[in-house]
Write an enzyme that holds these catalytic residues in place. Sequence first.
Site, PDB file in Angstrom:
ATOM      1  N   SER A   1      -6.945  -6.048   3.867  1.00 32.32           N
ATOM      2  CA  SER A   1      -7.846  -5.271   3.017  1.00 32.32           C
ATOM      3  C   SER A   1      -9.116  -6.065   2.747  1.00 32.32           C
ATOM      4  O   SER A   1      -9.065  -7.280   2.524  1.00 32.32           O
ATOM      5  CB  SER A   1      -7.168  -4.930   1.696  1.00 32.32           C
ATOM      6  OG  SER A   1      -8.103  -4.412   0.763  1.00 32.32           O
TER       7      SER A   1
ATOM      8  N   TYR B   1      -3.274  -5.098  -6.071  1.00 34.51           N
ATOM      9  CA  TYR B   1      -3.275  -4.730  -4.652  1.00 34.51           C
ATOM     10  C   TYR B   1      -3.795  -5.865  -3.777  1.00 34.51           C
ATOM     11  O   TYR B   1      -3.146  -6.256  -2.798  1.00 34.51           O
ATOM     12  CB  TYR B   1      -4.126  -3.480  -4.447  1.00 34.51           C
ATOM     13  CG  TYR B   1      -4.329  -3.113  -2.994  1.00 34.51           C
ATOM     14  CD1 TYR B   1      -3.257  -2.736  -2.197  1.00 34.51           C
ATOM     15  CD2 TYR B   1      -5.597  -3.158  -2.420  1.00 34.51           C
ATOM     16  CE1 TYR B   1      -3.440  -2.403  -0.858  1.00 34.51           C
ATOM     17  CE2 TYR B   1      -5.786  -2.823  -1.094  1.00 34.51           C
ATOM     18  CZ  TYR B   1      -4.710  -2.448  -0.317  1.00 34.51           C
ATOM     19  OH  TYR B   1      -4.891  -2.133   0.999  1.00 34.51           O
TER      20      TYR B   1
END
Length: 251
Positions: free
Chosen positions: A142, A155
């Site tokens: 990510s 996250y």
Amino acid sequence: MSDLAGKVAVVTGSARGVGKAIAQRYARLGASVVVNYSSDEQNARRTVEEIEAAGGDAIAVQADIATPAEIDRLFATAVETYGSLDIVVANAGVEIVDEPVLDATEEQFDRLFAINSKGAFFTLQKAAKLLTDGGRLINIGSSSTVSPVPGTGLYSSSKTASRQLVRVLALELGPRNITVNTILPTVIAGAGVFTQVTEDDEFHQVNAGMRPLGGRPGTPEDVADAAEYLAGDLAAWVSGQALLVSGGAVQ
């Protein structure tokens, strides 16, 4: 265009979104593809049908990446069906965004780390044991691990572990000519928590304004382009790297 004829690829979490785009791309390039899903059997079957309709070869295999024994079964099925394992993309993941660190719960922590950290670790570890020499391991990370973004603390933390793992595995698997790399996508329209958000949505219009290239949000095909490169011969001398796919933005 890369030639993956004769290769066998497993893409975890490929019933839809980024994983689906990568699976379809590899199939178009000649690879036999194992489409993995945890619970979305309908979309996994549809992905296989679309690959076959385009002349490709694919099967769908259910496996929960958070459970190492199921990862074993996934790879065993791939090898039993196609005879080898050449490319593995650790794409399966779960997102929680717009969640301040102070509001994160233990339940959320356990869920994200079970899939994004533990799942990615054992996917890459177990794949490495079966991968042919000269094979490819690709982790989907990510862009939130590059720069801090409010609301992504949990996250991005869960995605950071696998990014470091890739760097270590690249060193350990180098003698076998196996490359290990990470792709770091930005916000992708039609994937993850943004699956139902269209390019015309105000969020994406604002987000696209932050991207120097194209003035648009990212797409699953953008990530598949990077995955095609890392799986092919042109990336044979690239390992231990993190490729930021963000339209020129820093995150």
